[in-house]
Design an enzyme around this catalytic site. Sequence first.
Site, PDB file in Angstrom:
ATOM      1  N   SER A 136       0.850  -1.190   0.000  1.00  0.00           N
ATOM      2  CA  SER A 136       0.000   0.000   0.000  1.00  0.00           C
ATOM      3  C   SER A 136       0.884   1.237   0.000  1.00  0.00           C
ATOM      4  CB  SER A 136      -0.878   0.007   1.257  1.00  0.00           C
ATOM      5  OG  SER A 136      -1.522   1.258   1.432  1.00  0.00           O
ATOM      6  N   TYR A 149      -1.849  -1.152  10.599  1.00  0.00           N
ATOM      7  CA  TYR A 149      -1.864  -1.528   9.186  1.00  0.00           C
ATOM      8  C   TYR A 149      -0.660  -0.942   8.456  1.00  0.00           C
ATOM      9  CZ  TYR A 149      -3.616  -1.908   4.357  1.00  0.00           C
ATOM     10  OH  TYR A 149      -3.744  -2.181   3.024  1.00  0.00           O
TER      11      TYR A 149
END
Length: 244
Positions: A136, A149
Amino acid sequence: MQLNFSGLQALVTGAGKGIGRATAKALQASGARVVAVSRTNADLVSLSKECPGVEPVCVDLGDWEATERALGGVGPVDLLVNNAAVALTQPFLDTSKEVFDRSFNVNLRSVFQVSQMVARGMIERGVPGSIVNVSSMVAYVTYPNLAAYSATKGAMTMLTKAMAMELGPHKIRVNSVNPTVVLTAMGQKVLRDPESTRKLKERHPMRKFAEVEDVVNSILFLLSDRSASTSGSGILVDAGYLAS
């Protein structure tokens, strides 16, 4: 993107929904035999109906022992896409042990474990291979309530490089894709507020988020021989976000 993966077996984790599901379908359409891994059996049932011939494996990759049992006999794998992830949102000061452990077990530890299993098989067979880790843009930039995360994705950047270095002599390439927001079911859970979503989109030079197809095309490129000299790298699919 038209690529030919005929004669190769691919394993895709997190294949029940979103990017993983689209990747599994694209790989099968390009000739690969696909093993689709998900913890949600209903998603695998519907995927098997859409794509007859896909081999479904239902397992929670956050469980080390269950993963060992489930994937120990999948057979030779030439292409691996580590896509499974959870995005559990909590502010840094409120992040619980449970959220931290679950995030790292699924998002990072499973990448370590599944990649070890697959790479050992490639080395034993003496064949080249390609591994793509779905990361990401938050490996590089921050976003509120995603401390755990983001930490998993930042760690994945260095894991990708370490794997590429150690597996390179065996002709196994390892890369990542790093997308901005993709409005899959998981992405929509993170961006619940329409106004913050609008503001975030406007911070992208292209004034858009990434489409699932954009990420899948980057994954297929990295899996293919068209990226034969690329390893240890990450492709940003971020609509220019990190340039702004």
